[in-house]
Write a protein that holds these residues in place. Sequence first.
Motif, PDB file in Angstrom:
ATOM      1  N   LEU A   1       0.844  -1.200   0.000  1.00 25.46           N
ATOM      2  CA  LEU A   1       0.000   0.000   0.000  1.00 25.46           C
ATOM      3  C   LEU A   1       0.870   1.237   0.000  1.00 25.46           C
ATOM      4  O   LEU A   1       1.977   1.255   0.551  1.00 25.46           O
ATOM      5  N   LEU A   2       0.358   2.258  -0.650  1.00 24.48           N
ATOM      6  CA  LEU A   2       0.956   3.582  -0.641  1.00 24.48           C
ATOM      7  C   LEU A   2       0.181   4.426   0.361  1.00 24.48           C
ATOM      8  O   LEU A   2      -1.041   4.552   0.251  1.00 24.48           O
ATOM      9  N   ALA A   3       0.871   4.962   1.360  1.00 23.75           N
ATOM     10  CA  ALA A   3       0.244   5.862   2.334  1.00 23.75           C
ATOM     11  C   ALA A   3       0.660   7.289   2.030  1.00 23.75           C
ATOM     12  O   ALA A   3       1.830   7.552   1.736  1.00 23.75           O
ATOM     13  N   VAL A   4      -0.297   8.212   2.082  1.00 23.07           N
ATOM     14  CA  VAL A   4      -0.006   9.617   1.806  1.00 23.07           C
ATOM     15  C   VAL A   4      -0.588  10.495   2.902  1.00 23.07           C
ATOM     16  O   VAL A   4      -1.534  10.125   3.596  1.00 23.07           O
ATOM     17  N   GLY A   5       0.006  11.664   3.063  1.00 19.51           N
ATOM     18  CA  GLY A   5      -0.502  12.652   3.996  1.00 19.51           C
ATOM     19  C   GLY A   5      -0.690  13.981   3.294  1.00 19.51           C
ATOM     20  O   GLY A   5       0.209  14.447   2.579  1.00 19.51           O
ATOM     21  N   LEU A   6      -1.871  14.578   3.461  1.00 18.77           N
ATOM     22  CA  LEU A   6      -2.189  15.873   2.851  1.00 18.77           C
ATOM     23  C   LEU A   6      -2.128  16.947   3.930  1.00 18.77           C
ATOM     24  O   LEU A   6      -2.878  16.913   4.908  1.00 18.77           O
ATOM     25  N   ASN A   7      -1.211  17.890   3.773  1.00 18.72           N
ATOM     26  CA  ASN A   7      -1.048  18.974   4.741  1.00 18.72           C
ATOM     27  C   ASN A   7      -2.289  19.866   4.738  1.00 18.72           C
ATOM     28  O   ASN A   7      -2.703  20.364   3.693  1.00 18.72           O
ATOM     29  N   TYR A   8      -2.888  20.079   5.919  1.00 20.13           N
ATOM     30  CA  TYR A   8      -4.062  20.953   5.964  1.00 20.13           C
ATOM     31  C   TYR A   8      -3.862  22.158   6.884  1.00 20.13           C
ATOM     32  O   TYR A   8      -4.819  22.854   7.235  1.00 20.13           O
ATOM     33  N   TRP A   9      -2.618  22.446   7.233  1.00 21.35           N
ATOM     34  CA  TRP A   9      -2.344  23.645   8.018  1.00 21.35           C
ATOM     35  C   TRP A   9      -2.258  24.848   7.092  1.00 21.35           C
ATOM     36  O   TRP A   9      -1.490  24.872   6.141  1.00 21.35           O
ATOM     37  N   THR A  10      -3.061  25.861   7.347  1.00 20.55           N
ATOM     38  CA  THR A  10      -2.978  27.109   6.595  1.00 20.55           C
ATOM     39  C   THR A  10      -2.515  28.214   7.541  1.00 20.55           C
ATOM     40  O   THR A  10      -2.590  28.072   8.766  1.00 20.55           O
ATOM     41  N   ASP A  11      -2.052  29.326   6.976  1.00 17.67           N
ATOM     42  CA  ASP A  11      -1.571  30.421   7.820  1.00 17.67           C
ATOM     43  C   ASP A  11      -2.682  31.385   8.211  1.00 17.67           C
ATOM     44  O   ASP A  11      -2.416  32.456   8.774  1.00 17.67           O
ATOM     45  N   GLN A  12      -3.930  31.026   7.951  1.00 18.12           N
ATOM     46  CA  GLN A  12      -5.041  31.871   8.337  1.00 18.12           C
ATOM     47  C   GLN A  12      -5.520  31.512   9.741  1.00 18.12           C
ATOM     48  O   GLN A  12      -5.343  30.388  10.207  1.00 18.12           O
ATOM     49  N   GLN A  13      -6.105  32.483  10.409  1.00 20.37           N
ATOM     50  CA  GLN A  13      -6.583  32.289  11.776  1.00 20.37           C
ATOM     51  C   GLN A  13      -8.010  32.806  11.906  1.00 20.37           C
ATOM     52  O   GLN A  13      -8.393  33.761  11.223  1.00 20.37           O
ATOM     53  N   GLN A  14      -8.775  32.184  12.796  1.00 22.03           N
ATOM     54  CA  GLN A  14     -10.098  32.710  13.085  1.00 22.03           C
ATOM     55  C   GLN A  14      -9.956  33.983  13.917  1.00 22.03           C
ATOM     56  O   GLN A  14      -9.060  34.108  14.743  1.00 22.03           O
ATOM     57  N   ARG A  15     -10.847  34.931  13.679  1.00 21.74           N
ATOM     58  CA  ARG A  15     -10.783  36.202  14.400  1.00 21.74           C
ATOM     59  C   ARG A  15     -11.178  36.014  15.860  1.00 21.74           C
ATOM     60  O   ARG A  15     -11.931  35.092  16.193  1.00 21.74           O
ATOM     61  N   PRO A  16     -10.699  36.871  16.751  1.00 26.64           N
ATOM     62  CA  PRO A  16     -11.087  36.796  18.163  1.00 26.64           C
ATOM     63  C   PRO A  16     -12.604  36.866  18.317  1.00 26.64           C
ATOM     64  O   PRO A  16     -13.271  37.655  17.634  1.00 26.64           O
ATOM     65  N   GLY A  17     -13.141  36.041  19.183  1.00 27.11           N
ATOM     66  CA  GLY A  17     -14.576  36.040  19.429  1.00 27.11           C
ATOM     67  C   GLY A  17     -15.366  35.110  18.535  1.00 27.11           C
ATOM     68  O   GLY A  17     -16.565  34.901  18.751  1.00 27.11           O
ATOM     69  N   VAL A  18     -14.708  34.550  17.515  1.00 31.42           N
ATOM     70  CA  VAL A  18     -15.386  33.605  16.624  1.00 31.42           C
ATOM     71  C   VAL A  18     -15.330  32.217  17.241  1.00 31.42           C
ATOM     72  O   VAL A  18     -14.292  31.795  17.756  1.00 31.42           O
TER      73      VAL A  18
END
Length: 311
Positions: free
Chosen positions: A73-90
Amino acid sequence: MNASLLATQLKERALSMGFAVAGIARVDQPAALPARTAALERWLQAGYQASLGWMADPRRRRIDRLLPGVRSLLAVGLNYWTDQQQRPGVLSIARYGWGRDYHRTIDRRLRTVGRWLSQQHPGCRWRVCVDSSPLMDKAWAEAAGIGWIGKHSNLIHPRHGSWLLLGHLLTTVELPADSPQTALCGRCRRCLEVCPTNAIPEPFVVDSRACIAFHTIENRSPVLPADVARGLQGWIAGCDLCQQVCPWNRTVTPTADPERQPADWMLTANAEQLLGWDDATWDEKLRGSALRRIKPWMWRRNIHTAVTGQP
């Protein structure tokens, strides 16, 4: 083409499709799988699966039932970290659900890899598995050398941390395996200590009955348990707390993958706005999202509970 060259090109093909990491495991060689299977049995016997009955599917212990004749089997990982952030209070939404439905993304890309494999090795058979398939995906990813299973039960890669969505391409082609990585959690217990509902009672074990992610996504009851309600800390769809404190996630490179970028409303909408949405609006906003598993009435339940801290 010899097996070693085919394995190398197969992994390169996967990386060219946008996956951050790729590795190969041989079905007849994964030394850690018996221990991981035994751990699954203990987890089930303890009742930690809560209502996740599909975790007991016998195919999860027998990969050959997913693809008869499977050799590698071929195992893969998809990076899902983005540099965006939720705003305070959300109110907080777990990052796995920010972009398009990852099941579709991984399935589509791995099918492209599978078709390439068929061209190189005519007559072979293959099958794509994402986490909706009854496969011990983290254990096989670990066996394929793309990371180790951390104390929070997520796979950790030394460069990409635990912000990886996993996929597997099972095949009847016999390929050389990659070496497993050394587990490097050491004495760290930050993921256990940060959980407000004590859902990680011991390293590598998650009790779904106490897990915020389980209750906000899978719990179909009209109200959430009182102890979970008190510990939500603003989470309304999943929970990333154990990953946010993981030292291996400090220097992860953000992904530019357009399918992993969040919808604007996830970063800005407050409780008042979200509670004003009717079912049709929820349906529209979550079109093509993995978060459609959370029904509109569940979103409203989660939001009310997160705001009040009460069931």
